[in-house]
Design a protein around this motif. Sequence first.
Motif, short mmCIF file in Angstrom:
data_model
loop_
_atom_site.label_atom_id
_atom_site.label_comp_id
_atom_site.label_asym_id
_atom_site.label_seq_id
_atom_site.Cartn_x
_atom_site.Cartn_y
_atom_site.Cartn_z
N GLY A 166 14.83 -6.79 -1.28
CA GLY A 166 13.94 -7.95 -1.16
C GLY A 166 12.51 -7.54 -0.87
N HIS A 167 11.62 -8.55 -0.88
CA HIS A 167 10.21 -8.27 -0.58
C HIS A 167 10.03 -8.13 0.92
N SER A 238 11.53 -2.70 0.12
CA SER A 238 10.41 -2.23 -0.69
C SER A 238 10.35 -2.97 -2.01
N GLY A 239 10.86 -4.20 -1.99
CA GLY A 239 10.63 -5.12 -3.10
C GLY A 239 11.06 -4.59 -4.45
N ASN A 240 10.11 -4.54 -5.37
CA ASN A 240 10.40 -4.23 -6.76
C ASN A 240 10.45 -2.72 -7.02
N ARG A 241 10.36 -1.89 -5.96
CA ARG A 241 10.36 -0.44 -6.22
C ARG A 241 11.44 0.25 -5.39
N MET A 242 12.05 1.27 -5.99
CA MET A 242 13.01 2.10 -5.27
C MET A 242 12.23 2.96 -4.29
N ARG A 243 12.69 2.98 -3.04
CA ARG A 243 11.92 3.73 -2.05
C ARG A 243 12.29 5.21 -2.08
N LEU A 244 11.41 6.02 -1.56
CA LEU A 244 11.63 7.46 -1.42
C LEU A 244 11.98 8.12 -2.75
N GLY A 245 11.29 7.67 -3.80
CA GLY A 245 11.53 8.28 -5.11
C GLY A 245 10.26 8.92 -5.63
N LEU A 246 10.22 9.10 -6.93
CA LEU A 246 9.03 9.63 -7.58
C LEU A 246 8.47 8.53 -8.47
N PHE A 247 7.16 8.30 -8.38
CA PHE A 247 6.54 7.28 -9.21
C PHE A 247 6.62 7.68 -10.68
N PRO A 248 6.87 6.77 -11.61
CA PRO A 248 7.17 5.34 -11.44
C PRO A 248 8.68 5.07 -11.38
N ASN A 249 9.09 4.23 -10.45
CA ASN A 249 10.50 3.85 -10.33
C ASN A 249 10.51 2.41 -9.83
N GLN A 296 3.15 6.21 -0.49
CA GLN A 296 1.97 5.84 0.30
C GLN A 296 1.12 4.74 -0.32
N TYR A 297 0.94 4.75 -1.63
CA TYR A 297 0.09 3.71 -2.24
C TYR A 297 0.68 3.19 -3.55
N PRO A 298 1.92 2.68 -3.47
CA PRO A 298 2.59 2.25 -4.70
C PRO A 298 1.90 1.07 -5.40
N GLU A 299 1.36 0.10 -4.62
CA GLU A 299 0.70 -1.05 -5.28
C GLU A 299 -0.46 -0.56 -6.14
N GLU B 179 7.95 -16.30 -6.59
CA GLU B 179 7.94 -14.89 -6.18
C GLU B 179 8.21 -13.99 -7.38
N PRO B 180 7.46 -12.87 -7.48
CA PRO B 180 7.80 -11.91 -8.53
C PRO B 180 9.23 -11.39 -8.35
N LEU B 181 9.86 -11.05 -9.45
CA LEU B 181 11.24 -10.57 -9.41
C LEU B 181 11.35 -9.32 -8.53
N VAL B 182 12.42 -9.23 -7.75
CA VAL B 182 12.70 -8.02 -6.96
C VAL B 182 13.42 -7.00 -7.85
N GLY B 183 14.56 -7.39 -8.39
CA GLY B 183 15.27 -6.54 -9.35
C GLY B 183 16.03 -5.38 -8.75
N GLU B 184 15.37 -4.57 -7.92
CA GLU B 184 15.98 -3.34 -7.43
C GLU B 184 16.91 -3.59 -6.25
N LEU B 185 18.09 -2.96 -6.31
CA LEU B 185 18.96 -2.83 -5.14
C LEU B 185 18.69 -1.42 -4.60
#
Lengths: 411, 421
Positions: A166-167, A238-249, A296-299, B179-185
């Motif tokens: 979630g966000h 971390s919303g729409n991004r997988m955390r602790l990965g390598l950009f872009p994910n 650190q600065y994904p946005e 809200e923008p889509l979350v998508g990721e689990l």
Amino acid sequence: MENYNPSGTAGPLTGVRVIEWGSLVSAPFCGKALGELGADVIKIEPPGKGEEGRYRGPYPDNVPHPEKSGLFLFANLNKRGITLDVGTDSGRRILGQLLETADVLLENQSLSLVEETGLDYESLKGEYPRLVVISISPYGRTGPYRGYRGTDLTANAMSGLSFGTGHRHREPLTTPLHQASYLAGVGAAFATIIALLGRDMTGRGQSVDVAEAQVIGTLLTGYHLPTYIYRGVAGFRSGNRMRLGLFPNCVLPCRDGYICIDAPQMAQYQRFLDLLGDQEWMENPRYRDRRAMSDQYPEEAESLISPWFMERTKQEILEACLAHRIPCVPVYTFEETLGDPQLTSRDYFKEVSSDTAGTFRVPGPPYRLQKTAARLVRAAPSIGQHNQEILGRELGLGGDAMEKLRADQVI
Amino acid sequence: MTNEKTESNNLLPLSRYRVVDFGTAWAGPMAAQLLADLGAQVIKVESRARMDGLRLGRPIAGDDVAGGDRGLWPELQPVFHGINRNKLSVTLNLKTDEGLGLVRELLAGSDVALNNYSPGVLDRLGLGYEEMRALRPDIILVSMPALGETGPLREVLAYAPIIQALSGLMSVVGYSGDEPLVGELQAPWSDVVAAIHAALATVAALYHRNRTGQGQFIEVAQLEATTSMLGEAFLETQMTGMSPGPQGNYSAGGAPHNNYPCAEPDRWVAIAVTSEEEWQAFCGVLGNPAWTAGEMFATMAARLANLEELDAHVREWTRAHSSREITELLQGQGIAAMPVMNIEDQFLDPHLRERQAYLEVEHPHAGIEWVYGMPWLLGSTPGGMRSHAPLLGEHNEYVLTELLGIAAAEVTRLQESEVIY
């Protein structure tokens, strides 16, 4: 009804009989998997109204009807169904007769109901020493919360998966569409066969206790434990991004929906940058450190690549990324997945007809066994559809006995 | 080892079977782990020429090291230690003919071979199903390609999020509204889903082989495994003409049904009220405030139609209490509730602790560490933790000398020529 196994070969579990006392998703989906693999699955439902899954949609044109629930019709393929009130003496006796013929009892009822009816493993093992008893529940049948009430939502909460989904500024999100229950159902089918292989060695059945929260808490989120122990990170959204990965994910909007990109290898990322073209920021060391970009600065990093996606449709992006071997695909709606050329070319969706609800395409069994193909031979049963066939013909109850059971609402 | 009971009276139901594990990363190795946990002898085939990439993942135990320092790094990845426990490791260089020859010898004495290579890799190594069958007529070969061995997208290098995107699942992970889509689990969902399906198909095939003597080839595409659990959404699409949108935390089965904020910062409690009796009991726990008697919330249908207003009222109450307090209050009245746990909560939770959801293991380089425990609890053949994840090539001597009967001098030569590598 299309036969998924037209050669008619026996499934690997041919000869195994399963009595399913299930409702909603977890035990029914486990029964479906065992049925696909060749087991004879007999589903028991409460007389009259049937089980709870019939009262969840989806329904054709959104009109509720217990014989038309999409959830029920899908989770109960490949079974025969009877009605039986296991809370009555005569119902319990008939169940006992069925258990004489069975290898497996599969249930996901509440602990109190299971104990009241004496259908827990401890109560059954004396009379049915070869019986395997599979229990699926949100939190499990041992431990301080064994009597707690639960649903897919609360099982996901305990599993650790919701916490990170979630966000950041919003509430955590559960895994949607009963996924904890489906996953536990598949795991329970695996554990069932393990118990049958164990029985081949010992001659005895056993209990199997599958907790939805624990299946996810071990196999899916258990890997967060080292991050907590070694880095002190207990979890965050971390919303729409997988955390602790390598950009872009991450998942990003495009012109007509969303895409998902996950390109951890440097070569993949470089091909992606080549596709984007010659832009000044690519030379900047700040945008070469992919770990920092992710952590650190994904946005800021996403804002650099977003315009390229926003100018293109899902299909254009898929074609370009396929051509350049970049792991980036559309986020398909279910309608799009139903029409996906990859799945279509593999004949994955199968047509199923039900007398009441019509003809639909459902996902096929995902295990393609060359010699003992999974079967899709039977639509979900209507309420009490096989009462006569199983209780009358197979157990040998006479017409009068059947009539009395009906009159007493035992069946 | 913590689980003494496991050691003393645990009959291992898969102890008769030998599995050659060609898996890398998650899906393949986890399928093999599920078999290893229950007693199969799983031999992980790897080499320094083709290492399981997960060995070089993060975090690592102890101080982090700069990328490229391959000294002990392959032995310090705790996630690898979870997914590869109970296995043996042999390092055979499949880029050499002799290495391939040794793998063939190993396969001839094995029951199952498991891989999640891209389509075509096994064939190029000369280890396709027909070749394996020539070595061992009743072998069970399990392949777990990402999108399938056939089809227009078969070559796509797809990680879990990519598979989830194609399956449709990703399109419903999100909030309603703008809200923008979350998508990721935040977990490799598709890998785990595929691993369990592959393990299921494997033991089903073993069960069949025990009765008929017949082995077989099994394909489990990770995309199809993920898609196979989404039937209700495909039926909704066809029955209503609409693809389901982001699901939030809502359910057609009742309301309130959400994760609600608690008194502590970023702490949440899941509450699911699924019947009229539960709703009455819920109102009672709150002290029957006036709003609960309103027309807007009088029936389940009304509550489902007024979710936002309902949730606003519920949040007002949950914000005044801790997640544990709310859970106990509601469970005391038979209402489903549970704190939304993070990994720290799970690790310390008395229920998960009693069920041994996390196990302690001693690793030769990482020391005492914790990995996840058994996902399912079998009463008399539970399996469990028998040995730490293998060091690279830790069991070379056992596999080459004892299983394959190769003389010590020959082993030395193979090492020097980087066949054992």
